[in-house]
Design an enzyme around this catalytic site. Structure first.
Site, mmCIF file in Angstrom:
data_model
loop_
_atom_site.group_PDB
_atom_site.id
_atom_site.type_symbol
_atom_site.label_atom_id
_atom_site.label_comp_id
_atom_site.label_asym_id
_atom_site.label_seq_id
_atom_site.Cartn_x
_atom_site.Cartn_y
_atom_site.Cartn_z
ATOM 1 N N PRO A 109 24.097 -6.607 -13.670
ATOM 2 C CG PRO A 109 26.210 -5.503 -12.920
ATOM 3 C CD PRO A 109 24.825 -5.581 -12.706
ATOM 4 C CB VAL A 111 26.151 -11.967 -9.088
ATOM 5 C CG1 VAL A 111 27.313 -12.496 -8.090
ATOM 6 C CG2 VAL A 111 26.148 -10.631 -9.237
ATOM 7 C CD GLU A 118 21.175 -18.898 -5.263
ATOM 8 O OE1 GLU A 118 20.251 -19.256 -4.611
ATOM 9 O OE2 GLU A 118 21.343 -18.500 -6.179
ATOM 10 N N GLY A 309 -13.200 12.621 5.864
ATOM 11 C CA GLY A 309 -12.495 13.828 6.682
ATOM 12 C C GLY A 309 -12.865 15.197 6.281
ATOM 13 C CG HIS A 770 -9.364 2.013 7.785
ATOM 14 N ND1 HIS A 770 -10.418 1.210 8.193
ATOM 15 C CD2 HIS A 770 -9.845 3.331 7.618
ATOM 16 C CE1 HIS A 770 -11.389 2.228 8.695
ATOM 17 N NE2 HIS A 770 -11.144 3.261 8.077
ATOM 18 C CG LEU A 789 -13.848 -13.988 14.471
ATOM 19 C CD1 LEU A 789 -14.231 -12.887 13.708
ATOM 20 C CD2 LEU A 789 -13.898 -13.535 16.018
#
Length: 1111
Positions: A109, A111, A118, A309, A770, A789
């Site tokens: 809907p 608004v 806001e 694994g 990962h 680095l």
């Protein structure tokens, strides 16, 4: 991946269903999804508000800034929405560098509201807790919220209060909206925690006089929490990033991954590409992708994936055949390459996984040749020599070009070979087996009592300038660039001081979990390091009672105690200070929290992968408060050469010895990846005097300890002369290293490389192996971190290929300046190889205690006489077919299987009066169990009851084969005083035939190719019934002779084989198996009827006693 993005519709459904707030949340569940397959009439029926409301329509495909891209249409009626969708649905657009098709839209809907209504709110996870961002100006022009928004840090286990939210977040909000917003934000935060969100953003959040409206929402949840949140989440679909299709093969591998304890990942990047990968290890898979992209192969890289694994041979086969199927569907003019790579495994049996890949290659050898596929293999780890041998062998037998390399070759060298950047060397054959490393090659035959137990340079002091790093030449001073780094080193006042030295030669540990292989590996490491006593003193395993477990200490067998609970273990071993936790992801949190109750523990290694982030952060908080160092979760652990190793770290003894991990060197490293830590062991051992200590902190977003934690330990450890860091994409921890170097806290040379540089080259987001390997902002990319680095003064190579060269350069400089003085090598003690592993390697042989040829349960699938169980069901073989496989090792004709089943049916029972059923009933009524009662009944089976099948088959076969006429056979048996087995019945006769026999006879006559022996037996029956009507061919005799006809004429047996099956008593098995059905029925019947103890009535017993004898 742990934190996964969900669709806007899913996020809103969670919010509408579970948020608890006094704020009035409007338009609950008013979300309708539209795709190309949507039936509008059905959609309107399900969402009638579509006809009455003004509407908003937008794509729901993880696209950022949809408003600015013109992808949001507002204030439309349903016809307007349908018209707008005609020009947008299934159209291709470009967002940044990504092209994709708009397939999924959300209708809500509309608004009506004002700009000042806001707001912006965002909650996301950090290591120390959760961050709440709020800005009083929301919408498409919100801008850089990180700098503009109000921020509130919520520490772990803390709760939001209305006062705190109002004071710290709502400073710029009008008074009339503060209460509503505060209540909503508190409810939203509780929802965020309860449903294990990791990111939750609403922009804009609209607050009007009617209540709160959620206009746009973006969210991620912790997929690892599925086992906790499944009842509330339901079946969540995780959409792919925009621009990347969701392929069924990806879903198939994801399903395999979910059902396996191993890790199996697959992402298709370019199905038409010529470069395909099949890499073992989450870290290694990223390194290979980096190298391919660095060498210009990014546009031809077809996939990203990894397996790790210790997957089984079958799981690896399923994974490999999926990739081979994909890569052979479309030819490439330049042919294709497959890179089967990996680091040096810690515990995965390389030969077992390679056998699965070899099976897949054999199955796809035709398509592989047609597509001109060349395969490059590089691997190391347990039994890798055998794995490489079978891989090389399949190349020779199939004619597919397969180039095979082991640990003597740099991990990513095969990428350069595959892409034509370096020549393919002709290497001599590798060592035949792992055992080559286990021999003491010293000229001195005696085993030294003690190997080197200090670093080469433990006591060397220096003031050399090479001990202090300086920024890279050509850059402005680092202090002037500190503002470029996105994080600041955070110091938590609640953190208790932690130990600098985690492990020593006196370290003693408890292992949680029945991980006997890992414990034996630790004890072997201890022995080869010449420790005085084992490092593992006990195990904890809650699922058994206290007992002793046998292990080897060198040549000697020892017993380690296993305790049911942690308290007993800690009480009886007060000198233990390390716990290695092998608990599953579901129980690792509870077992670790319990361990933290004992102040004697200062280090905990958590091996499990997949612990929800929220639980990990609670562990970190508790550990910090108690001064405990946590290594993991999602790690293989760490190793301190000459002192201690965690679980499977460092692999098996061959790698321990090859990488010289039995004595300390001068180089300390820290890595995220467990597999890559073993590769670092290999690299460092080849380029320096070896490893002083190495830790794999784990691949989760929030590891228990950080890079900085361990680097500072190394900085404060005199024996460490240089530090190696293998970082990766995701997170900002590496910037703390930069700050440490600049501030002078880190003065020892640091060599660092962050993997994941390829991510910036991909057009769409890729989640690597990962959970933490994902950049959420530019500063988290590997490229940005490597640059920072280097600018800070660390030694940063141009790529992983050069990492070893840079390590060697720094090490050689330290040696040249006298900071490191290499010492003479001392050979380690020899350690006997376990029998089981020696047999696995094919080094020994021993006669087996048992032999079997009917069934094999060792693989992924149960096999009956060579037929997988899935095929048994697919072919609908039935019980008769299974019996044929297990008893006769044959796949019998359909009619034979049916006949077997009919025999079982007709012999299943013959009432309670027969001796077997009677015994079963008596036992059942005496309160005995099922097995005892069944056994009692079965023991009555013999020549007099039910055991006539074999005897009848033998007698009739012998007579028929000898050429005796039926009358001659009957007369001979009478003359010999022997009964004809299978002839005669107590009740049935020629006038009252046994219908069981009649049913079998009709079937046999209709389906058997020949019934010579049955016809012979029926002729004998004519003779015997002429003398006495009940001397019929009974059911035992019929089955016996019919089975002989079956075995001799079905075409599956030679005559000798058929006779052998009869001779060894096979046919009586039919009666035993069939009658067991009835005996079990009688047992259950007596129990169901609750019959009491049986006592035979006196009037049914004739008491015949000897007359009284008097003296």
């Amino acid at each position: 991946m742990s934190a996964k993005a969900i669709s806007e519709q899913t996020g809103k459904e969670f919010l509408y269903k579970y948020i608890c707030t006094t704020a009035a949340v409007q338009n609950r569940f008013c979300c309708a999804t539209v795709t190309a397959d949507t039936v509008w009439d059905r959609l309107i029926q399900d969402h009638p508000w579509l006809l009455t409301e003004r509407l908003v329509v937008k794509p729901d495909q993880l696209i950022k800034r949809r408003g600015k891209l013109g992808l949001v249409a507002v204030d439309l009626n349903l016809e307007g929405v349908q018209e707008w969708l005609k020009s947008h649905l299934m159209t291709e657009i470009t967002v940044g560098k990504v092209k994709g098709i708009l397939k999924n839209f959300l209708i809500e809907p509309f608004v009506p509201h004002y700009q000042e209504e806001e707001f912006y709110v965002c909650i996301y996870a950090s290591r120390e807790g959760s961050q709440v961002l709020f800005h009083h100006e929301g919408g498409v022009d919100v801008g850089d919220v990180d700098t503009r928004a109000q921020k509130l840090s919520v520490r772990i286990d803390d709760k939001l209060t209305e006062e705190t939210v109002t004071q710290q977040l709502l400073k710029n909000v009008t008074d009339e909206k503060k209460e509503v917003l505060a209540n909503f934000i508190i409810g939203l935060f509780n929802l965020y925690e309860d449903l294990y969100f990791t990111y939750l953003e609403i922009n804009p959040l609209v607050v009007t006089k009617d209540g709160v409206y959620i206009l746009d929402m973006a969210a991620k949840i912790d997929s690892a929490a599925d086992y906790i949140c499944k009842p509330r989440w339901g079946d969540v679909e995780f959409p792919p990033p925009f621009g990347r299709e969701a392929y069924p093969e990806e879903a198939y591998i994801a399903d395999l991954d979910a059902k396996s304890g191993a890790s199996l990942k697959l992402t298709l990047l370019n199905p038409k590409g010529r470069i395909w990968t099949m890499v073992a290890g989450g870290g290694a898979s990223v390194v290979y992708s980096d190298t391919i992209c660095d060498l210009g192969g990014v546009d031809e890289l077809a996939n990203y994936g990894e397996y790790s694994g210790a997957p089984s041979e079958q799981q690896t086969y399923d994974y490999a055949k999926t990739i081979l199927s994909l890569m052979t569907r479309e030819k490439h003019p330049d042919g294709k390459v497959l890179i089967i790579g990996g680091s040096i495994a810690n515990f995965t049996n390389v030969a077992a996984t390679f056998k699965g890949i070899v099976r897949a290659i054999k199955d796809y050898q035709g398509p592989l040749k047609e597509n001109e596929v060349t395969i490059f293999v590089r691997r190391g780890g347990p039994n890798y020599q055998e794995g490489l041998r079978v891989m090389e062998e399949v190349g020779k037998t199939t004619g597919i070009p397969i180039h095979v390399f082991g640990t003597e070759t740099h991990m990513t060298a095969i990428v350069g070979m595959a892409l034509g950047h370096r020549p393919i060397p002709n290497l001599p054959p590798a060592a035949a087996h792992t055992a080559n490393f286990l021999l003491n090659t010293s000229a001195n035959a005696t085993t030294p009592a003690r190997t080197r137990n200090t670093s080469f340079s433990e006591h060397k002091l220096t003031n050399s300038v090479t001990d202090v790093m300086t920024p890279t030449a050509g850059f402005p001073p680092v202090s002037a660039r500190c503002h470029l780094w996105p994080v600041t080193v955070m110091f938590n006042a609640a953190v208790k001081a932690k130990a600098t030295t985690l492990f020593s030669r006196q370290t003693k540990a408890i292992v949680w979990g029945m991980q006997t292989r890992a414990v034996q590996g630790m004890l072997d490491f201890d022995y080869v390091c010449s420790r005085d006593e084992p490092s593992v003193v006990a195990m904890v395993y809650p699922f058994t009672g206290d007992h002793k477990q046998k292990f080897y200490w060198g040549h000697k067998e020892i017993l380690l105690p296993v305790y049911k609970n942690m308290a007993d273990a800690m009480k009886k071993h007060p000198d233990v200070d390390v716990l290695i936790n092998f608990a599953s992801l579901r129980s690792a949190f509870d077992s670790t929290m319990e361990t933290l109750l004992y102040p004697q523990i200062h280090t905990i290694a958590i091996i499990a992968e997949g612990i929800p982030e929220a639980l990990t952060r609670k562990l970190i908080k508790s550990a910090d408060e108690k001064g405990v160092t946590i290594i993991g979760p999602a790690t293989v652990g760490g190793i301190k050469p000459g002192c201690f190793k965690i679980g499977n770290t460092g692999g098996m003894l061959d790698n321990i010895l090859a990488s010289k991990l039995y004595r300390p060197g001068s180089v300390a490293y820290v890595s995220r990846s467990g597999g890559m830590s073993n590769e670092l062991n290999n690299i460092i051992s080849h380029t320096t005097d070896g490893v002083y200590e190495g830790v794999a902190i784990g691949g989760d977003r929030f590891p228990g300890s950080t890079f900085m934690d361990h680097v500072l330990r190394y900085q404060d450890t005199p024996g460490v002369k240089m530090i190696v860091i293998l970082g990766e994409i995701g997170g900002t921890e590496e910037y703390n290293i930069c700050q440490g170097i600049v501030d002078g806290r880190i003065t020892k040379p640091v060599v660092c490389w962050c993997i994941g540089t390829c991510a910036t080259m991909f057009s769409s987001e890729v989640q690597f192996g990962h959970a933490g390997a994902c950049a959420n902002q530019a500063s988290e990319t590997a490229v940005a971190k490597n640059q920072a680095l280097q600018e800070a003064g660390a030694f940063v190579p141009n790529g992983f290929d050069e990492l070893g060269d840079v390590i060697k350069f720094v090490y050689d400089d330290l040696v040249a300046n006298g900071i490191i003085v290499p010492a003479q090598e001392v050979p380690p003690p020899t350690v006997p190889m376990d029998y089981s592993w020696a047999r696995e390697l094919g080094l020994i042989r021993k006669p087996a205690s048992f032999m079997t040829s009917i069934c094999d349960e060792r693989g992924q699938e149960l096999i009956y006489a060579g037929m997988p169980i899935t095929e048994v069901f697919k072919e609908e073989m039935g019980l008769g077919g299974v019996l044929g496989l297990l008893w006769f090792q044959r796949r019998l004709p359909r009619y034979a299987c049916q006949f077997i089943e009919m025999c079982l049916m007709v012999t299943a029972d013959h009432g309670p009066a027969v001796s077997g059923a009677h015994n079963t009933i008596v036992c059942a009524r005496a309160g005995k169990d099922l097995v005892s009662s069944l056994t009692s009944g079965l023991l009555t089976i013999g020549d007099r009851f039910g055991g006539a099948l074999d005897a009848a088959a033998k007698q009739f076969s012998k007579a028929f084969d000898s050429g005796l006429l039926p009358m001659e056979f009957v007369n001979k048996m009478k003359k010999d005083g022997m009964l004809i087995m299978g002839i005669g019945h107590r009740v049935k006769s020629i006038n009252n035939p046994d219908m069981r026999v009649q049913i079998l006879k009709d079937f046999v006559k209709q389906h058997f190719p020949s019934t010579q022996l049955l016809d012979y037996a029926l002729d004998v029956e004519k003779i015997t019934t002429s003398k006495k009507p009940n001397l019929i061919l009974n059911v035992d005799g019929f089955i016996g002779v019919a089975f002989v006809d079956l075995l001799r004429t079905c075409g599956g047996f030679t005559r000798d084989e058929a006779d052998e099956f009869i001779e060894i008593g096979t046919l009586n098995g039919i009666f035993v198996l069939g009658r067991s059905i009835g005996f079990i029925g009688h047992y259950l019947d007596q129990k169901r009827l609750k019959q009491g103890l049986y006592r035979h009535p006196w009037d049914d017993i004739s008491y015949v006693l000897p007359e009284h004898m008097s003296m």
